[in-house]
Design a protein around this motif. Structure first.
Motif, PDB file in Angstrom:
ATOM      1  N   ILE A   1       0.851  -1.186   0.000  1.00 41.83           N
ATOM      2  CA  ILE A   1       0.000   0.000   0.000  1.00 41.83           C
ATOM      3  C   ILE A   1       0.888   1.238   0.000  1.00 41.83           C
ATOM      4  O   ILE A   1       1.774   1.384   0.849  1.00 41.83           O
ATOM      5  CB  ILE A   1      -0.936   0.028   1.226  1.00 41.83           C
ATOM      6  N   THR A   2       0.669   2.109  -0.962  1.00 37.00           N
ATOM      7  CA  THR A   2       1.398   3.379  -1.044  1.00 37.00           C
ATOM      8  C   THR A   2       0.437   4.523  -0.758  1.00 37.00           C
ATOM      9  O   THR A   2      -0.631   4.605  -1.368  1.00 37.00           O
ATOM     10  CB  THR A   2       2.020   3.572  -2.448  1.00 37.00           C
ATOM     11  N   VAL A   3       0.799   5.373   0.177  1.00 34.85           N
ATOM     12  CA  VAL A   3      -0.033   6.512   0.571  1.00 34.85           C
ATOM     13  C   VAL A   3       0.656   7.801   0.147  1.00 34.85           C
ATOM     14  O   VAL A   3       1.855   7.975   0.373  1.00 34.85           O
ATOM     15  CB  VAL A   3      -0.289   6.531   2.095  1.00 34.85           C
ATOM     16  N   ILE A   4      -0.109   8.693  -0.473  1.00 31.02           N
ATOM     17  CA  ILE A   4       0.402   9.994  -0.909  1.00 31.02           C
ATOM     18  C   ILE A   4      -0.391  11.093  -0.211  1.00 31.02           C
ATOM     19  O   ILE A   4      -1.619  11.036  -0.161  1.00 31.02           O
ATOM     20  CB  ILE A   4       0.266  10.162  -2.435  1.00 31.02           C
ATOM     21  N   SER A   5       0.302  12.078   0.309  1.00 30.31           N
ATOM     22  CA  SER A   5      -0.367  13.210   0.953  1.00 30.31           C
ATOM     23  C   SER A   5       0.584  14.394   1.012  1.00 30.31           C
ATOM     24  O   SER A   5       1.806  14.217   0.989  1.00 30.31           O
ATOM     25  CB  SER A   5      -0.813  12.841   2.371  1.00 30.31           C
ATOM     26  N   THR A   6       0.034  15.577   1.108  1.00 31.74           N
ATOM     27  CA  THR A   6       0.868  16.739   1.396  1.00 31.74           C
ATOM     28  C   THR A   6       1.143  16.795   2.894  1.00 31.74           C
ATOM     29  O   THR A   6       0.370  16.264   3.708  1.00 31.74           O
ATOM     30  CB  THR A   6       0.180  18.044   0.973  1.00 31.74           C
ATOM     31  N   ILE A   7       2.239  17.411   3.248  1.00 31.90           N
ATOM     32  CA  ILE A   7       2.576  17.530   4.665  1.00 31.90           C
ATOM     33  C   ILE A   7       1.537  18.363   5.409  1.00 31.90           C
ATOM     34  O   ILE A   7       1.267  18.137   6.591  1.00 31.90           O
ATOM     35  CB  ILE A   7       4.003  18.127   4.834  1.00 31.90           C
ATOM     36  N   GLU A   8       0.912  19.309   4.700  1.00 30.96           N
ATOM     37  CA  GLU A   8      -0.117  20.150   5.341  1.00 30.96           C
ATOM     38  C   GLU A   8      -1.294  19.318   5.824  1.00 30.96           C
ATOM     39  O   GLU A   8      -1.836  19.544   6.903  1.00 30.96           O
ATOM     40  CB  GLU A   8      -0.588  21.237   4.370  1.00 30.96           C
ATOM     41  N   LYS A   9      -1.729  18.353   5.007  1.00 32.88           N
ATOM     42  CA  LYS A   9      -2.836  17.488   5.423  1.00 32.88           C
ATOM     43  C   LYS A   9      -2.465  16.645   6.634  1.00 32.88           C
ATOM     44  O   LYS A   9      -3.286  16.413   7.529  1.00 32.88           O
ATOM     45  CB  LYS A   9      -3.260  16.573   4.268  1.00 32.88           C
ATOM     46  N   LEU A  10      -1.216  16.193   6.676  1.00 30.12           N
ATOM     47  CA  LEU A  10      -0.794  15.354   7.802  1.00 30.12           C
ATOM     48  C   LEU A  10      -0.695  16.168   9.088  1.00 30.12           C
ATOM     49  O   LEU A  10      -1.064  15.690  10.167  1.00 30.12           O
ATOM     50  CB  LEU A  10       0.556  14.703   7.487  1.00 30.12           C
TER      51      LEU A  10
END
Length: 369
Positions: free
Chosen positions: A319-328
């Motif tokens: 499983i690969t997860v992509i997100s911006t640091i702002e969302k995290l």
């Protein structure tokens, strides 16, 4: 406590219908092999509620709109007879909510999605606090527990007095499902409900992207696309973030559907659970998903096609997860959420998972069921 179940909520998720608003869509979901799950999820909430508050008084609706679940969970509810024959409708939900508000219930606990929340708000307004057991497809509104058990826990805390002062104005959001099925996101704010709040147990409303994220996400998408291996199936979850990966590959995609890629070519668009299981049978596969902004949901909100069975087949390490640091940074309680409906798969997914936040940059983020 008032208790309402939308028995057809969520049926469109695993079969790729993006919702079940309207009788025609319910029939289509059934034709595709969907099965009702709202009752099961509502039962988990009531069982958790009774564990903390055994003497709760429940006012519910006859038959599948609440009575069956309440009795199966061990309560002896008072029952409203709406004198309606046939399948329950949104009009029945509104009638039930209005009757409960008129009878002075302290809380309306409901099992459904954004459409059900909208119906209850329209019927009872701000007269009675409301809280949702997540059982729909989208659930962008801020009145839902993070899981069915969490909703039951929050209901118990509120009714016992622990959260009486912790009421917040929660957004009721809903998407135009017909527009969603054509790839257009058309969300609307329908109002604010009073809702019990406990930070770790109740989700926020879905949040949009932050200006300035596009360049970073485009770079990540190119990196992910370049790293795809020949002979391996890649399942692309819904959303604009994963759609950028398809864009980097130069292939078509569906904005709010689930697609499959093999050897950098699209081999399936807008797939449902069974189609995904057939495609990955006997093959190595990976899942690419993004984070639902504001809520931190990884699986269980808007991507039910990637079911517990699909996740189990693919495996956690693929499983690969992509997100911006702002969302995290903005994650509720600093963790991602999973709610697949399968306790074993939820447990498998918990712990920490690497999230790609930029070119050659990842962070480890906690995952919680």
């Amino acid at each position: 406590m008032g208790f309402i179940v939308n028995p057809v909520a969520g049926m469109g998720g695993s079969v790729g219908l993006k919702g079940t608003d309207g009788e025609a869509i319910v029939h289509e979901a059934m034709r595709r092999g969907a099965r009702p799950t709202a009752g099961e999820r509502a039962t988990k909430a009531i069982v958790r509620l009774k564990a903390s508050l055994p003497q709760v008084n429940v006012l519910t609706v006859a038959g599948p709109m609440g009575e069956q679940v309440a009795r199966e969970a061990g309560t002896e509810p008072r029952v409203l007879d709406l004198s309606h024959t046939g399948s329950p409708t949104s009009a029945d939900t509104r009638m039930a909510a209005k009757s409960m508000a008129d009878r002075g219930v302290d809380l309306i606990l409901f099992a459904g999605g954004d459409g059900t929340a909208r119906d209850i708000l329209g019927a009872s307004g701000r007269q009675v606090p409301m809280l949702g057991v997540p059982a729909g497809v989208k659930m962008h509104s801020a009145v839902f527990g993070t899981t069915p058990a969490s909703a039951g826990h929050v209901a118990a805390l509120f009714l016992s007095g622990s959260l009486r002062a912790q009421l917040r104005d929660a957004e009721i959001m809903d998407l135009d499902e017909d527009a969603v099925r054509t790839g257009t996101v058309s969300a609307q704010l329908y109002g604010y409900a009073r809702s019990p709040f406990e930070r770790r147990l109740v989700q926020n409303a879905k949040a949009g992207s932050v200006p300035g994220e596009n360049e970073t996400l485009d770079a990540v998408a190119r990196q992910v696309a370049e790293g795809m291996r020949d002979g391996r199936i890649y399942i692309l979850g819904p959303g604009t973030t994963t759609r950028r990966v398809a864009g980097a590959l130069g292939i078509p995609s569906t904005l709010l559907g689930v697609d499959a890629v093999l050897d950098r070519k699209a081999i399936g668009l807008d797939l449902n659970e069974q189609e995904l299981l057939r495609i990955i049978e006997g093959r190595r596969a990976e899942i690419l998903v993004s984070v639902l902004g504001g809520q931190g949901s990884l699986f269980g909100r808007g991507n039910q096609q990637i079911s517990a069975a699909v996740i189990r087949r693919v495996g956690r390490d693929n499983i690969t997860v992509i997100s911006t640091i702002e969302k995290l940074i903005a994650l509720p309680a600093g963790a991602l959420q999973v709610d697949t409906g399968d306790p074993e798969v939820d447990a498998m997914l918990t712990g920490h998972i690497p999230v790609i936040t930029g070119p050659h940059r990842t962070v480890l983020v906690k995952v919680r069921a």
